[in-house]
Design an enzyme around this catalytic site. Sequence first.
Site, short mmCIF file in Angstrom:
data_model
loop_
_atom_site.label_atom_id
_atom_site.label_comp_id
_atom_site.label_asym_id
_atom_site.label_seq_id
_atom_site.Cartn_x
_atom_site.Cartn_y
_atom_site.Cartn_z
N ARG A 68 0.73 -1.08 -0.18
CA ARG A 68 -0.04 0.08 0.03
C ARG A 68 0.66 1.25 0.05
NH1 ARG A 68 -3.78 2.18 4.29
NH2 ARG A 68 -2.82 0.60 5.51
N ARG A 94 -9.68 3.43 -1.18
CA ARG A 94 -8.61 2.91 -0.61
C ARG A 94 -8.22 3.46 0.65
NH1 ARG A 94 -5.31 -0.57 -3.46
NH2 ARG A 94 -3.65 -0.11 -2.33
N ILE A 95 -8.17 2.91 1.39
CA ILE A 95 -7.54 3.56 2.87
C ILE A 95 -6.09 3.99 2.59
CG2 ILE A 95 -6.74 3.07 5.31
CD1 ILE A 95 -8.90 1.21 5.36
N LEU A 96 -5.71 5.35 2.88
CA LEU A 96 -4.47 5.98 2.50
C LEU A 96 -3.45 5.47 3.71
CD1 LEU A 96 -5.64 9.39 1.48
CD2 LEU A 96 -4.65 7.69 0.03
N ASN A 110 -11.76 14.65 1.86
CA ASN A 110 -12.47 13.84 1.66
C ASN A 110 -14.21 14.13 1.80
OD1 ASN A 110 -13.03 10.90 0.70
ND2 ASN A 110 -13.69 10.53 3.12
N HIS A 112 -17.69 12.26 2.47
CA HIS A 112 -18.26 10.67 2.96
C HIS A 112 -19.58 10.69 3.04
CE1 HIS A 112 -17.88 6.85 5.26
NE2 HIS A 112 -18.80 7.40 6.03
N ASP A 144 -7.05 12.57 8.02
CA ASP A 144 -5.87 12.26 8.95
C ASP A 144 -5.72 10.69 9.00
OD1 ASP A 144 -7.65 11.29 10.87
OD2 ASP A 144 -7.42 13.18 11.98
N ASP A 148 -12.09 8.17 8.24
CA ASP A 148 -12.91 8.91 8.19
C ASP A 148 -12.90 9.85 9.51
OD1 ASP A 148 -13.75 8.18 5.78
OD2 ASP A 148 -14.91 6.45 6.63
C1 GAR Z 1 -19.86 9.32 -3.03
O1 GAR Z 1 -21.21 9.22 -2.33
C2 GAR Z 1 -18.94 9.44 -1.68
O2 GAR Z 1 -19.24 10.03 -0.66
C3 GAR Z 1 -18.60 7.84 -1.41
O3 GAR Z 1 -18.40 7.38 -2.41
C4 GAR Z 1 -19.26 7.91 -3.63
C5 GAR Z 1 -18.75 8.19 -4.95
O4 GAR Z 1 -19.53 8.70 -5.82
N1 GAR Z 1 -17.27 7.69 -0.70
C6 GAR Z 1 -17.08 7.04 0.29
O5 GAR Z 1 -17.91 6.22 0.71
C7 GAR Z 1 -15.68 6.97 0.77
N2 GAR Z 1 -15.77 6.27 1.96
P1 GAR Z 1 -18.88 9.33 -7.29
O6 GAR Z 1 -17.94 8.31 -7.71
O7 GAR Z 1 -20.20 9.44 -8.04
O8 GAR Z 1 -18.33 10.48 -7.05
#
Ligand code: GAR
Length: 204
Positions: A68, A94-96, A110, A112, A144, A148
């Site tokens: 990773r 992916r987890i950074l 990010n 979420h 960080d 999340d």
């Molecule tokens: C979004 O809803 C975002 O919040 C989520 O993935 C989707 C991507 O949509 N992210 C996560 O779940 C991160 N943990 P998109 O590809 O249409 O922008």
Amino acid sequence: MQSHRIAVMASGKGSNLQVILQAMAEGRCPVEVGLVIADKPRAGALDIARQAGVPQVRFLDPKGHADRTAFDMACADLIERTNCQWIVLAGYMRILSSAFVQRFAGRIINIHPSLLPSFAGAHAVEDALAYGVKVSGCTVHLVDEVLDGGPILAQAVVPVHDDDTRDSLHARIQQQEHRLYPETLARIVEHGFSVEGRTVHWRT
Ligand code: GAR
């Protein structure tokens, strides 16, 4: 003066990338997407970026790297070579690694699909439904080393309906994401913020 060039990292369909590019084109978000990286060859984000003329659009294959951290360092080198100041995660699944987060401390953002700190992780929408919450939403936050868990920049709330499915709730959340993410990025580059403990203070 700090550059407003951003790198977007994505794994999925790329609708958040699309609304950022749209807001940019319409003068609502004074950033420039200099680089898009996807870790999936078929990520819709790659096509969206190419169609919008993003100067560097790259699929990087995690399998082509020892671990990773090695993969993340390849991404980090690309981000630095393209002079991107901000890293915007838009559905990047992916987890950074710590090394990546430390290298760009305070400059990774990010989005979420839940009201953090509730429902962190990869299944936020399902988890919120299964818990039976009556409201959910989305959170834009700094990244960080806690998954999340970084300081919160902005949140938006949506109702949860009795007959919601994962898809119907996610669609309602995404409507808010599509407004909130470009707005928050604009606010970051136009006004800036400071962080005190966990609290983000916006400059006016
Ligand atoms: C979004 O809803 C975002 O919040 C989520 O993935 C989707 C991507 O949509 N992210 C996560 O779940 C991160 N943990 P998109 O590809 O249409 O922008």
